[in-house]
Scaffold this motif. Structure first.
Motif, short mmCIF file in Angstrom:
data_model
loop_
_atom_site.label_atom_id
_atom_site.label_comp_id
_atom_site.label_asym_id
_atom_site.label_seq_id
_atom_site.Cartn_x
_atom_site.Cartn_y
_atom_site.Cartn_z
N THR A 96 2.21 0.19 -16.36
CA THR A 96 3.52 0.59 -16.06
C THR A 96 4.22 -0.34 -15.10
O THR A 96 3.34 -0.95 -14.06
N ARG A 97 5.39 -0.73 -15.22
CA ARG A 97 5.94 -1.54 -14.15
C ARG A 97 6.42 -0.92 -12.98
O ARG A 97 7.14 0.12 -12.95
N GLY A 120 0.84 -1.18 -0.11
CA GLY A 120 -0.11 -0.19 -0.07
C GLY A 120 0.81 1.13 -0.03
O GLY A 120 0.33 2.20 -0.07
N SER A 121 2.13 1.26 0.22
CA SER A 121 3.04 2.35 0.26
C SER A 121 3.63 2.46 -1.50
O SER A 121 4.44 3.36 -1.19
N THR A 122 3.24 1.66 -1.98
CA THR A 122 4.05 1.59 -3.39
C THR A 122 2.89 2.05 -4.31
O THR A 122 3.17 1.70 -5.63
N ASN A 123 1.96 2.96 -4.33
CA ASN A 123 0.86 3.32 -5.38
C ASN A 123 0.74 4.67 -5.60
O ASN A 123 0.13 5.47 -5.01
N ALA A 163 4.84 -12.65 -5.39
CA ALA A 163 5.32 -13.92 -6.14
C ALA A 163 4.68 -13.54 -7.74
O ALA A 163 5.40 -13.81 -8.44
N GLN A 164 3.40 -12.78 -7.60
CA GLN A 164 3.02 -12.79 -8.92
C GLN A 164 1.59 -11.90 -8.90
O GLN A 164 0.83 -11.97 -7.56
N ALA A 165 1.41 -10.98 -9.83
CA ALA A 165 0.06 -10.16 -9.74
C ALA A 165 -0.82 -10.98 -10.40
O ALA A 165 -0.66 -11.34 -11.76
N ALA A 166 -1.88 -11.45 -10.04
CA ALA A 166 -2.86 -12.33 -10.77
C ALA A 166 -4.07 -11.79 -10.74
O ALA A 166 -4.84 -11.10 -9.85
N ARG A 167 -5.01 -12.02 -11.73
CA ARG A 167 -6.41 -11.63 -11.78
C ARG A 167 -7.18 -12.23 -10.91
O ARG A 167 -6.89 -13.51 -10.59
N TRP A 168 -8.26 -11.62 -10.52
CA TRP A 168 -9.01 -12.29 -9.58
C TRP A 168 -9.71 -13.42 -10.10
O TRP A 168 -10.10 -14.55 -9.52
N PHE A 178 5.14 -5.52 -12.45
CA PHE A 178 6.20 -5.06 -11.42
C PHE A 178 7.56 -5.41 -11.95
O PHE A 178 7.82 -6.33 -13.05
N ASP A 179 8.44 -4.52 -11.74
CA ASP A 179 9.94 -4.88 -12.11
C ASP A 179 10.45 -5.59 -10.75
O ASP A 179 10.62 -5.15 -9.63
N PHE A 180 10.66 -6.91 -11.01
CA PHE A 180 11.07 -7.84 -9.84
C PHE A 180 12.54 -8.02 -9.69
O PHE A 180 13.08 -8.93 -9.20
#
Length: 417
Positions: free
Chosen positions: A220-221, A209-212, A350-355, A385-387
């Motif tokens: 945008t990554r 929540g601190s990265t938005n 780990a990953q950003a997944a669609r609901w 994300f830039d991982f």
């Protein structure tokens, strides 16, 4: 049989290489051979004495074993003996009974650490002792009552003294202005005590929540160094918990001499202890270690409501969520602490997944659960994300389906599904 440390000179190298070769061979006479080699050690001691005498008479350069090499080797042996003979690394986990904190403790115990877990009520935290079973580490439990006012310096110094790492996992999830004081004041107290006691590293559990940042274009990554939420905007919207995490991070970085982009703003502070790492997770899934009825925290009760169709029942949201298994998140914390080059923020994702993907994984893991109808139209782009920084920690992540399957097993054991 453990191999001895490398020899202090080429002269002795042959003997040690022979020793290593023999003990690595699965031969019936291996133990006797090793014993015979060890019988030669008095001869080596005499050799060292002769070398020292030559050094005194003719100078260090003429010694069979140069003193500098000998001293270095003695330090090497001492370090090895300390690790093998009770010199365990020490870590303190503040908020040790929590969902994330308890998994960090489990990870540390598995790696052989001597761990101190803090909690408000030690009698209710005795279940943590069970995490020692089958693991090589040791656990102590210490009382620490946190509030919006930081504990005394004496209390924090006693807690920090002798530690290699401190993990601050305490949470205060009320959407209330006092949340900000709690997170900022207590994290500052930890960092200041770590500086006074020369603790090498502090790891803070924060939030995605601190990265938005406002107005970030879809697709945008996100980069944890560049992208920050606006804490003033968060407070105006009543999002005090995310604002607390944002302000905790900003103040923590300043305390160790760094700015929001991880740049050095105070050379002296930045080059001294402690090194600061911040982990930023979102939706955390996986089994809960605390043996209690039901589940606690934020994510698991929400998942239970999803499975019961109490929420997210009319339509699958056309949105995504950044997911991580709690066990992998714990590994990230420990890896960041152990990596001397790690500093600043790391996405705990780990990953950003669609609901749509998340609920399908739930449907496969939880027999009888069916997702609600799909939304109409084209799916929105998941958070990108830039991982690069995350991957530098070397942690392997479970797949969404693996985590969902383990979560289903856990829910069944707790009678939640």
């Amino acid at each position: 049989v453990k191999s001895p440390p490398p020899p202090p000179s080429p002269f002795l190298g042959w003997i040690f290489r022979l020793y290593n070769r023999v003990i690595s061979m699965n031969l019936p006479f291996r133990k006797n051979t090793c014993h015979r080699i060890y019988q030669l050690f008095p001869f080596f001691a005499v050799l060292v004495m002769i070398s020292s005498a030559i050094s005194l008479v003719l100078g260090p350069s003429k010694a069979l074993i140069p003193p500098s090499r000998l001293i270095s080797q003695r330090a090497h042996v001492g370090e090895g003996l300390a690790r093998a003979g009770g010199g365990m690394k020490k870590a303190t986990v503040i908020g040790g009974t929590g969902y994330v904190g308890s998994h960090i403790i489990e990870c540390l115990l598995r790696k052989g650490y001597k761990v101190t877990a803090t909690t408000r009520n030690t009698s209710k935290a005795l279940w943590l002792k069970d995490l020692q079973k089958g693991r090589s580490g040791h656990l102590d439990i210490s009382e620490l009552c946190l509030s919006s006012q930081a504990p005394s310096d004496t209390k924090m110094d006693n807690l920090a003294q002798g530690n290699d790492f401190i993990f601050f996992c305490a949470g205060f999830e009320k959407q209330d202005p006092s949340t900000i004081d709690f997170m900022v004041e207590n994290s500052q107290a930890v960092l200041k005590a770590a500086r006074r006691q020369k603790v090498p590293c502090v790891v803070l559990t924060s939030s995605g929540g601190s990265t938005n940042p406002a107005g970030l274009a879809p697709g945008t990554r996100k980069n944890e160094i560049l992208h920050w939420s606006d804490p003033d905007d968060q407070k105006k919207k009543g999002k005090f918990s995310p604002a607390a995490k944002t302000l905790m991070e900003i103040n923590a970085l300043a305390e160790v001499g760094r700015g929001q982009n991880n740049e050095i703003i105070d050379e002296k502070r930045a080059n001294g202890a402690p090194r600061l790492c911040i982990i930023n997770p979102n939706l955390i899934l996986g089994p809960q270690l605390e043996p209690r009825e039901g589940v606690s925290g934020n994510s698991l009760p929400w998942v239970a409501k999803i499975l019961k169709k109490e929420v997210m029942s009319s339509e699958i949201p056309n949105d995504s969520m950044s997911v991580i298994d709690v066990r992998d998140l714990a590994e990230m914390h420990v890896s960041a602490a152990e990596n001397n080059k790690a500093r600043g923020r790391y996405f705990g994702v780990a990953q950003a997944a669609r609901w749509e993907e998340i609920l399908l994984a739930f449907a496969k893991a939880f027999p009888g659960y069916t997702p609600p109808p799909r939304f109409q139209g084209q799916a929105n782009i998941p958070t990108q994300f830039d991982f690069t920084r995350r991957d530098s920690l070397g942690v392997s992540f479970r797949t969404l389906q693996e985590t969902a399957n383990d979560l289903a097993t856990f829910f069944k054991e707790r009678g939640l599904y």
